[in-house]
Design a protein around this motif. Sequence first.
Motif, short mmCIF file in Angstrom:
data_model
loop_
_atom_site.label_atom_id
_atom_site.label_comp_id
_atom_site.label_asym_id
_atom_site.label_seq_id
_atom_site.Cartn_x
_atom_site.Cartn_y
_atom_site.Cartn_z
N LEU A 274 19.34 -2.99 -21.89
CA LEU A 274 18.58 -3.72 -20.87
C LEU A 274 17.10 -3.49 -21.11
CD1 LEU A 274 17.61 -1.32 -18.72
CD2 LEU A 274 19.96 -1.57 -17.93
N LEU A 275 16.28 -4.29 -20.42
CA LEU A 275 14.83 -4.23 -20.58
C LEU A 275 14.19 -3.71 -19.30
CD1 LEU A 275 14.28 -7.66 -22.37
CD2 LEU A 275 14.28 -5.40 -23.42
N ALA A 276 13.09 -3.00 -19.45
CA ALA A 276 12.34 -2.47 -18.32
C ALA A 276 10.86 -2.72 -18.54
CB ALA A 276 12.61 -0.98 -18.13
N GLY A 281 2.67 -2.39 -19.01
CA GLY A 281 2.96 -3.80 -18.80
C GLY A 281 3.87 -4.44 -19.83
N THR A 282 4.19 -3.75 -20.90
CA THR A 282 5.08 -4.30 -21.91
C THR A 282 6.54 -4.18 -21.46
OG1 THR A 282 5.18 -2.20 -23.08
CG2 THR A 282 3.48 -3.75 -23.76
N VAL A 283 7.39 -4.98 -22.09
CA VAL A 283 8.82 -5.00 -21.76
C VAL A 283 9.59 -4.53 -22.98
CG1 VAL A 283 10.76 -6.42 -21.02
CG2 VAL A 283 8.47 -6.88 -20.14
N ARG A 284 10.28 -3.42 -22.85
CA ARG A 284 11.05 -2.87 -23.96
C ARG A 284 12.34 -2.24 -23.44
NH1 ARG A 284 5.88 -1.03 -25.78
NH2 ARG A 284 6.31 1.08 -24.99
N ARG A 285 13.24 -1.96 -24.38
CA ARG A 285 14.48 -1.27 -24.03
C ARG A 285 14.21 0.22 -23.90
NH1 ARG A 285 18.70 -2.64 -28.53
NH2 ARG A 285 19.94 -1.18 -27.28
N PRO A 286 14.50 0.81 -22.76
CA PRO A 286 14.29 2.26 -22.61
C PRO A 286 15.36 3.04 -23.35
CG PRO A 286 15.26 1.38 -20.63
CD PRO A 286 15.00 0.20 -21.52
N GLU A 287 15.08 4.32 -23.54
CA GLU A 287 16.01 5.20 -24.23
C GLU A 287 16.57 6.20 -23.23
OE1 GLU A 287 15.65 6.16 -28.70
OE2 GLU A 287 14.78 7.86 -27.65
N GLN A 419 25.12 -3.94 -17.45
CA GLN A 419 25.40 -5.37 -17.41
C GLN A 419 25.18 -5.98 -16.03
OE1 GLN A 419 29.39 -6.67 -18.09
NE2 GLN A 419 30.32 -5.01 -16.91
N HIS A 420 25.02 -5.13 -15.00
CA HIS A 420 24.77 -5.63 -13.66
C HIS A 420 23.27 -5.68 -13.34
CE1 HIS A 420 29.06 -5.48 -12.81
NE2 HIS A 420 29.08 -4.24 -13.30
N VAL A 421 22.42 -5.28 -14.29
CA VAL A 421 20.98 -5.36 -14.12
C VAL A 421 20.50 -6.70 -14.66
CG1 VAL A 421 18.78 -4.24 -14.66
CG2 VAL A 421 20.82 -2.87 -14.32
N ALA A 422 19.49 -7.27 -14.01
CA ALA A 422 19.05 -8.64 -14.35
C ALA A 422 18.61 -8.78 -15.80
CB ALA A 422 17.90 -9.05 -13.41
N SER A 423 18.01 -7.74 -16.38
CA SER A 423 17.47 -7.84 -17.74
C SER A 423 18.45 -7.33 -18.79
CB SER A 423 16.17 -7.04 -17.83
OG SER A 423 16.39 -5.69 -17.45
N PRO A 436 15.86 -12.67 -22.03
CA PRO A 436 16.09 -11.70 -20.94
C PRO A 436 14.83 -10.97 -20.52
CG PRO A 436 16.91 -10.84 -23.02
CD PRO A 436 16.51 -12.25 -23.28
N ALA A 437 13.76 -11.00 -21.35
CA ALA A 437 12.52 -10.31 -20.97
C ALA A 437 11.89 -10.93 -19.73
CB ALA A 437 11.53 -10.34 -22.14
N ARG A 438 12.09 -12.23 -19.50
CA ARG A 438 11.51 -12.88 -18.32
C ARG A 438 12.21 -12.44 -17.04
NH1 ARG A 438 8.19 -17.10 -19.29
NH2 ARG A 438 8.62 -17.90 -17.19
N LYS A 439 13.42 -11.86 -17.18
CA LYS A 439 14.16 -11.41 -16.00
C LYS A 439 13.93 -9.94 -15.70
CE LYS A 439 17.84 -14.75 -16.97
NZ LYS A 439 19.30 -14.92 -17.23
N ALA A 440 13.13 -9.26 -16.54
CA ALA A 440 12.89 -7.83 -16.32
C ALA A 440 12.05 -7.65 -15.06
CB ALA A 440 12.18 -7.22 -17.53
N ALA A 441 12.63 -7.05 -14.04
CA ALA A 441 11.96 -6.91 -12.75
C ALA A 441 11.76 -5.47 -12.34
CB ALA A 441 12.75 -7.65 -11.67
#
Length: 678
Positions: A274-276, A281-287, A419-423, A436-441
């Motif tokens: 998922l993306l955060a 301000g950037t959108v990336r996959r956390p670890e 899978q239940h997170v928007a991004s 999916p980056a546009r859905k990262a909230a």
Amino acid sequence: MASRPGVLRVGDRVFFEDIEHIVVGIEGVAVRLHGDDGRDQALLLPYLLSSDGFALVGTAGDQAEFASAGVLESLPPGAVAEARFWERHVAEVECGLPADAPPGTRPKPEYDPACTILAERERAKAAELAALGRPVGRRTLQRMRARYRAQGLLGLVDHRAMRPTSPTGRADQRVIDAIIRAIGEETDTSTGTRSRLMRRVERLLETEHGPGAVAMPSRAAFYRLVEQLSTGRHTFSAATTRRQNANRPAGPFTPTMASRPGEQVQIDTTKLDLLAVLDDGTVRRPELTIAVDIATRTICAAVLRPESTKAVDAALLLAKMLVPEPMRPAWPQALAASASRLPHARLLAIDARFEHAAAKPVIVPETIVTDHGTVYLSQTFTAACQRLGISVQLAHPGTPTDKGVVERTFSSINTLFCQHVASYTGRDVSRRGVDPARKAAFSLPELDDLLQEWVIHWQMRPHDGLVHPFLPGRSLSPNDVYALQVAASGYLPMPLGPSDYIELLPVTWRVINDYGIRIAHRTYDAPDLAAYRRRSSGVAVQRGKWEVHYDPHDLSHVFVRNHRDGGWITAEWTLLPLVARPFSDALWCQARRQVVERGQDGDDQTAVARALDALLRRAERDVTEPSGDVPPPRAAIPLRAPTEPGEDDIDGEGDAPTELAKVIPFGVFDPFSEEDYR
């Protein structure tokens, strides 16, 4: 028709008086033996069977082999039907009745054992089969009778039908060996086609046997051979699956077992699907880094970081495991330890920290299993384990089955949480949705709050791998198993004070100058440092420098060990009031890069502080405004800190002293190694 078990016969080999013998004769209750030492002796059968050390080593002839249902099902139906046809007639010769005769049937006069001898029954059966169009000789009937006595129905089956069939047919063994070798070489290469494999096999045969020495099969026959020899190896499918299968252990898989909480804990790191929205301000996959207890399947601790986990993150993960998880304001009361199946009253009597704790047990690890990642091999992590009295066990390289529990837990997190997170991005590109980056909230702290709440739910969820011998067929939750096991093993808390957390942080050595301490172009100072400016720490090995601990995720302050009077001195960044909130090393390097791109001096702390403040305020605005588009991800190019040991420890003009502000630490991620500060 086979011989009854438990009968000693002539030709059997027995073990008697520490020597093997062969039975050469039986007369009544007397047995004559011939030993391997050449001696012959005659014994009473009851004495032989009751003597110490007697054993039946081998029977005369071949061991009787009887047809089980599984063996018969593996044979062609026609061969089994033919064998049952002969069984009916052979049994009639032996005992007078066919094998399928119903109870009460009387034998035919020509097969009645009371009126005929065996030779007469054999001649009658030969005549009967000749009339049925199945002529057979008397000697053939005798051989069938012998095989039926020794092996039952299986002895009447045509042996040609029992020959194992080769999946490769009559192919040249040299071609088969070359195909197997070429398939093995495909493990670490990119997935290709069968035609490429065919060319590789041709080159292998020419290299080993010479040009034209081995004839290649046709393309269709070659493809059929490859299909048989590559079954289950994913030679022409996903390369990741092919490499995973190659990493499986050759021997039988042994599951990891533990009988008490903390006996073995597995730690590993992976990127979430998922993306955060990060602090810049950037959108990336956390670890995500988690620690899973084997005995209870408890997720002892979980730490989210924006990108690459550092050694300090793994060390602080250990500290997080040793303290109860506090209840957060937004969590329902049902997640509290007092409302769960944990023995809250007993734990509270031992450890007062459980008064407002969430429903997750505290497990003190005895042994930690990790892979060979640089994070877990670093001095920071190993020193933290040594300080806490934890043994570290490294898994075999390239063998994920050594820590299969934590690997499987990652899969559960992706399916039950991510899978239940928007991004949600899916596990690979083929499963990813449109942008999916546009859905990262969610920001990283918000996502971490959701994850920690989900972990408490995980503790109450039944687990198929957790069962109790007295509760068969019932799956238990991690909290249920912990409540059962802690009653037997007990609970001993390991309290950690503020100094213990500081000891787990990375360390660097610096000189205390007139302006304070400088680390990576930042100046730290505190009134308590005034008495130690330009003084030696007394540590000769470090040339009089002072030990400084820092948190890469919160660079607003550092901790200086007081080698003279003991304790710790907290020194804060002199320009901290110019920024909105604490910051990480990644944001600091990004702010310095922006200052350099504008043509300014990257060593000017004031300019970097203003750029850092603007970066933090812009990122906060991007996260809080629901209508704004999320900026596209952009990788920051960090400016590395000085690598020379004393580069920042020289005398010079320092920044003007500024009034220090009280700051609440706010942890964010740091992708760089602590060696940059040394």
